[in-house]
Write a protein that holds these residues in place. Structure first.
Motif, PDB file in Angstrom:
ATOM      1  N   ALA A  94       9.895   9.456  14.913  1.00  0.00           N
ATOM      2  CA  ALA A  94       9.358  10.191  16.146  1.00  0.00           C
ATOM      3  C   ALA A  94       8.077   9.905  16.359  1.00  0.00           C
ATOM      4  CB  ALA A  94      10.000  11.637  16.009  1.00  0.00           C
ATOM      5  N   LEU A  95       7.311   9.986  15.220  1.00  0.00           N
ATOM      6  CA  LEU A  95       5.752  10.185  15.563  1.00  0.00           C
ATOM      7  C   LEU A  95       5.213   8.611  15.831  1.00  0.00           C
ATOM      8  CD1 LEU A  95       4.596  12.046  11.995  1.00  0.00           C
ATOM      9  CD2 LEU A  95       3.940  12.626  14.396  1.00  0.00           C
ATOM     10  N   GLY A  96       5.936   7.814  15.331  1.00  0.00           N
ATOM     11  CA  GLY A  96       5.702   6.268  15.633  1.00  0.00           C
ATOM     12  C   GLY A  96       5.989   5.985  17.012  1.00  0.00           C
ATOM     13  N   ARG A  97       6.992   6.423  17.602  1.00  0.00           N
ATOM     14  CA  ARG A  97       7.358   6.367  19.128  1.00  0.00           C
ATOM     15  C   ARG A  97       6.379   7.288  19.876  1.00  0.00           C
ATOM     16  NH1 ARG A  97       8.283   2.679  20.848  1.00  0.00           N
ATOM     17  NH2 ARG A  97       9.264   3.664  22.805  1.00  0.00           N
ATOM     18  N   GLN A  98       6.032   8.597  19.480  1.00  0.00           N
ATOM     19  CA  GLN A  98       4.945   9.260  20.076  1.00  0.00           C
ATOM     20  C   GLN A  98       3.680   8.170  20.333  1.00  0.00           C
ATOM     21  OE1 GLN A  98       4.502  13.216  18.606  1.00  0.00           O
ATOM     22  NE2 GLN A  98       2.807  13.618  19.846  1.00  0.00           N
TER      23      GLN A  98
ATOM     24  N   ALA B  63       2.285  11.151   9.388  1.00  0.00           N
ATOM     25  CA  ALA B  63       1.519  10.790  10.475  1.00  0.00           C
ATOM     26  C   ALA B  63       0.361  10.059  10.295  1.00  0.00           C
ATOM     27  CB  ALA B  63       1.132  12.038  11.208  1.00  0.00           C
ATOM     28  N   LEU B  64      -0.172   9.778   9.113  1.00  0.00           N
ATOM     29  CA  LEU B  64      -0.936   8.778   8.837  1.00  0.00           C
ATOM     30  C   LEU B  64      -0.403   7.514   8.992  1.00  0.00           C
ATOM     31  CD1 LEU B  64      -3.071  10.353   6.083  1.00  0.00           C
ATOM     32  CD2 LEU B  64      -3.716  10.203   8.474  1.00  0.00           C
ATOM     33  N   ILE B  65       0.995   7.270   8.427  1.00  0.00           N
ATOM     34  CA  ILE B  65       1.630   5.899   8.248  1.00  0.00           C
ATOM     35  C   ILE B  65       2.009   5.451   9.859  1.00  0.00           C
ATOM     36  CG2 ILE B  65       3.704   5.227   7.589  1.00  0.00           C
ATOM     37  CD1 ILE B  65       3.663   6.722   5.006  1.00  0.00           C
ATOM     38  N   ALA B  66       2.579   6.610  10.502  1.00  0.00           N
ATOM     39  CA  ALA B  66       2.790   6.025  11.839  1.00  0.00           C
ATOM     40  C   ALA B  66       1.704   5.632  12.582  1.00  0.00           C
ATOM     41  CB  ALA B  66       3.622   7.249  12.352  1.00  0.00           C
ATOM     42  N   ARG B  67       0.744   6.262  12.426  1.00  0.00           N
ATOM     43  CA  ARG B  67      -0.417   5.866  13.216  1.00  0.00           C
ATOM     44  C   ARG B  67      -1.116   4.578  12.623  1.00  0.00           C
ATOM     45  NH1 ARG B  67      -2.597   6.846  18.032  1.00  0.00           N
ATOM     46  NH2 ARG B  67      -2.505   9.251  17.955  1.00  0.00           N
ATOM     47  N   ALA B  68      -1.361   4.413  11.543  1.00  0.00           N
ATOM     48  CA  ALA B  68      -2.040   3.195  10.867  1.00  0.00           C
ATOM     49  C   ALA B  68      -1.298   2.038  10.982  1.00  0.00           C
ATOM     50  CB  ALA B  68      -2.459   3.679   9.381  1.00  0.00           C
ATOM     51  N   ALA B  69       0.048   1.959  11.076  1.00  0.00           N
ATOM     52  CA  ALA B  69       0.658   0.803  10.942  1.00  0.00           C
ATOM     53  C   ALA B  69       0.954   0.285  12.389  1.00  0.00           C
ATOM     54  CB  ALA B  69       2.265   1.195  10.532  1.00  0.00           C
ATOM     55  N   ALA B  70       0.832  -1.118  12.371  1.00  0.00           N
ATOM     56  CA  ALA B  70       0.960  -1.949  13.581  1.00  0.00           C
ATOM     57  C   ALA B  70       2.276  -1.869  14.410  1.00  0.00           C
ATOM     58  CB  ALA B  70       0.762  -3.222  13.280  1.00  0.00           C
ATOM     59  N   CYS B  71       3.431  -1.768  13.362  1.00  0.00           N
ATOM     60  CA  CYS B  71       4.436  -1.307  13.808  1.00  0.00           C
ATOM     61  C   CYS B  71       5.591  -0.790  12.814  1.00  0.00           C
ATOM     62  CB  CYS B  71       5.244  -2.617  14.520  1.00  0.00           C
ATOM     63  SG  CYS B  71       5.676  -4.004  13.275  1.00  0.00           S
ATOM     64  N   LEU B  72       6.695  -0.371  12.946  1.00  0.00           N
ATOM     65  CA  LEU B  72       7.322   0.466  11.723  1.00  0.00           C
ATOM     66  C   LEU B  72       8.939  -0.328  11.605  1.00  0.00           C
ATOM     67  CD1 LEU B  72       6.321   4.189  12.557  1.00  0.00           C
ATOM     68  CD2 LEU B  72       5.732   3.030  10.743  1.00  0.00           C
ATOM     69  N   VAL B  73       9.073  -0.376  10.594  1.00  0.00           N
ATOM     70  CA  VAL B  73      10.812  -0.620  10.240  1.00  0.00           C
ATOM     71  C   VAL B  73      11.229   0.411   9.439  1.00  0.00           C
ATOM     72  CG1 VAL B  73      12.033  -2.468   9.118  1.00  0.00           C
ATOM     73  CG2 VAL B  73       9.743  -3.186  10.103  1.00  0.00           C
ATOM     74  N   ALA B  74      12.460   1.065   9.782  1.00  0.00           N
ATOM     75  CA  ALA B  74      12.926   2.127   9.288  1.00  0.00           C
ATOM     76  C   ALA B  74      14.471   1.452   8.721  1.00  0.00           C
ATOM     77  CB  ALA B  74      13.231   3.356  10.169  1.00  0.00           C
ATOM     78  N   VAL B  75      14.287   1.869   7.225  1.00  0.00           N
ATOM     79  CA  VAL B  75      15.543   1.183   6.531  1.00  0.00           C
ATOM     80  C   VAL B  75      16.382   2.766   6.041  1.00  0.00           C
ATOM     81  CG1 VAL B  75      16.594   0.070   4.663  1.00  0.00           C
ATOM     82  CG2 VAL B  75      14.420  -0.617   5.564  1.00  0.00           C
TER      83      VAL B  75
ATOM     84  N   ALA C 106      -3.555   8.402  -2.968  1.00  0.00           N
ATOM     85  CA  ALA C 106      -3.150   9.842  -3.141  1.00  0.00           C
ATOM     86  C   ALA C 106      -3.759  10.674  -2.105  1.00  0.00           C
ATOM     87  CB  ALA C 106      -3.485  10.259  -4.565  1.00  0.00           C
ATOM     88  N   THR C 107      -3.038  11.182  -1.088  1.00  0.00           N
ATOM     89  CA  THR C 107      -3.925  11.843   0.119  1.00  0.00           C
ATOM     90  C   THR C 107      -4.176  13.293  -0.327  1.00  0.00           C
ATOM     91  OG1 THR C 107      -1.734  12.266   1.041  1.00  0.00           O
ATOM     92  CG2 THR C 107      -2.770  10.238   1.660  1.00  0.00           C
ATOM     93  N   GLY C 108      -2.777  13.961  -1.168  1.00  0.00           N
ATOM     94  CA  GLY C 108      -2.904  15.213  -1.400  1.00  0.00           C
ATOM     95  C   GLY C 108      -2.687  16.379  -0.028  1.00  0.00           C
ATOM     96  N   ILE C 109      -2.080  15.547   1.061  1.00  0.00           N
ATOM     97  CA  ILE C 109      -2.026  16.316   2.340  1.00  0.00           C
ATOM     98  C   ILE C 109      -0.557  16.658   2.636  1.00  0.00           C
ATOM     99  CG2 ILE C 109      -4.119  15.507   3.292  1.00  0.00           C
ATOM    100  CD1 ILE C 109      -2.123  13.671   4.845  1.00  0.00           C
TER     101      ILE C 109
ATOM    102  N   ILE D 108       0.582  -1.343   0.030  1.00  0.00           N
ATOM    103  CA  ILE D 108       0.097  -0.020  -0.098  1.00  0.00           C
ATOM    104  C   ILE D 108       1.069   1.332   0.096  1.00  0.00           C
ATOM    105  CG2 ILE D 108      -1.840   1.230   1.181  1.00  0.00           C
ATOM    106  CD1 ILE D 108      -2.237  -1.424   2.831  1.00  0.00           C
ATOM    107  N   GLY D 109       0.777   1.969  -1.134  1.00  0.00           N
ATOM    108  CA  GLY D 109       1.551   3.390  -1.078  1.00  0.00           C
ATOM    109  C   GLY D 109       0.379   4.483  -0.666  1.00  0.00           C
ATOM    110  N   LEU D 110       0.935   5.219   0.391  1.00  0.00           N
ATOM    111  CA  LEU D 110       0.236   6.413   0.744  1.00  0.00           C
ATOM    112  C   LEU D 110       0.850   7.528   0.435  1.00  0.00           C
ATOM    113  CD1 LEU D 110      -2.371   6.691   2.689  1.00  0.00           C
ATOM    114  CD2 LEU D 110      -0.730   7.220   4.464  1.00  0.00           C
ATOM    115  N   LEU D 111       0.519   8.380  -0.798  1.00  0.00           N
ATOM    116  CA  LEU D 111       1.206   9.287  -1.347  1.00  0.00           C
ATOM    117  C   LEU D 111       0.864  10.472  -0.564  1.00  0.00           C
ATOM    118  CD1 LEU D 111       0.665   8.669  -5.079  1.00  0.00           C
ATOM    119  CD2 LEU D 111       2.751   7.936  -3.798  1.00  0.00           C
ATOM    120  N   PRO D 112       2.013  11.498  -0.490  1.00  0.00           N
ATOM    121  CA  PRO D 112       1.884  12.694  -0.121  1.00  0.00           C
ATOM    122  C   PRO D 112       1.072  13.825  -1.212  1.00  0.00           C
ATOM    123  CG  PRO D 112       4.018  12.759  -0.833  1.00  0.00           C
ATOM    124  CD  PRO D 112       3.437  11.306  -0.909  1.00  0.00           C
ATOM    125  N   GLU D 113       1.239  13.368  -2.300  1.00  0.00           N
ATOM    126  CA  GLU D 113       0.588  14.071  -3.491  1.00  0.00           C
ATOM    127  C   GLU D 113      -0.830  13.783  -3.700  1.00  0.00           C
ATOM    128  OE1 GLU D 113       5.111  13.661  -4.097  1.00  0.00           O
ATOM    129  OE2 GLU D 113       3.398  12.391  -3.870  1.00  0.00           O
ATOM    130  N   GLY D 114      -1.390  14.542  -4.672  1.00  0.00           N
ATOM    131  CA  GLY D 114      -3.032  14.013  -4.914  1.00  0.00           C
ATOM    132  C   GLY D 114      -3.168  13.321  -6.159  1.00  0.00           C
TER     133      GLY D 114
END
Length: 211
Positions: free
Chosen positions: A170-174, A147-159, A138-141, A118-124
């Motif tokens: 930082a948002l994920g940890r918050q 913040a949506l990615i960090a909130r919606a995911a069960a956990c995050l993997v940063a590469v 395409a969120t357009g936001i 699933i790709g959550l784009l910043p553009e519209g």
């Protein structure tokens, strides 16, 4: 950490040491066993996820978030691609920012293994997504989509790391999410740094199973 669970293959029952039973249809721990499992064997979180992946009743509805910069070297690209394939092998949907670099690589790995990327784009404009994103939103936001990615995911993997990736970490940890770091991810308090895809997969499996 290597979480131990109990699996009764004959009864198709996965349980925890506290007696709670995993409901594959709901992807949640529910109820309690009436007694001790009769044919139970100890099993780690990754093997438990693999067993669940072979069970048609199990369908994970909450995705794993994979985050990382657009500008990466071939080594990180290959690592993110392997990570995507590994997550898809456990039938885990993957959520990312939908663009290039780490996002493209993980989508490529997920798609090649038959998973859902699933790709959550910043553009519209959905046409801006990478070619491997199976579902494009395409969120357009703008960067608020982090913040949506960090909130919606069960956990995050940063590469890897970048300013945008750092904001997602930082948002994920918050939000109280587990964040697993690979290949130079941000050194932020609470990030669980690991050295390889296999260990990252172990941490993700533990997070998904609430271990």
């Amino acid at each position: 950490m290597n979480a131990t669970l109990l699996l009764d293959r004959d009864a198709r029952c996965l349980s925890r040491c506290d007696g709670r039973v995993f409901d594959p249809a709901r992807c949640a721990w529910t109820g309690r066993l009436p007694g001790e499992p009769r044919q139970a064997e100890s099993i780690g979180a990754v093997d438990a996820m693999r067993w669940l992946a072979r069970d048609a009743r199990a369908g994970w509805r909450v995705p794993v978030g994979v985050i990382g910069p657009r500008d990466i070297d071939p080594v990180r690209y290959a690592l993110a691609e392997r990570l995507g394939a590994a997550l898809a092998s456990l039938r885990l949907p993957v959520l990312c920012g939908g663009r290039g670099g780490v996002m493209e690589a993980v989508c490529k790995g997920v798609t090649s293994a038959g998973g859902v990327a699933i790709g959550l784009l910043p553009e519209g404009d959905p046409a801006l997504a990478n070619a491997y994103a199976g579902i494009v939103i395409a969120t357009g936001i703008g960067e608020a989509r982090n913040a949506l990615i960090a909130r919606a995911a069960a956990c995050l993997v940063a590469v890897g790391d970048s300013y945008g990736t750092l904001s997602e970490v930082a948002l994920g940890r918050q939000f109280g999410k587990r964040v697993i770091g690979l290949a130079g991810a941000a050194d932020v308090g609470g990030v669980e740094h690991v050295d390889d895809v296999e260990t990252a997969l172990q941490r993700v499996a533990e997070a998904m199973l609430g271990c």
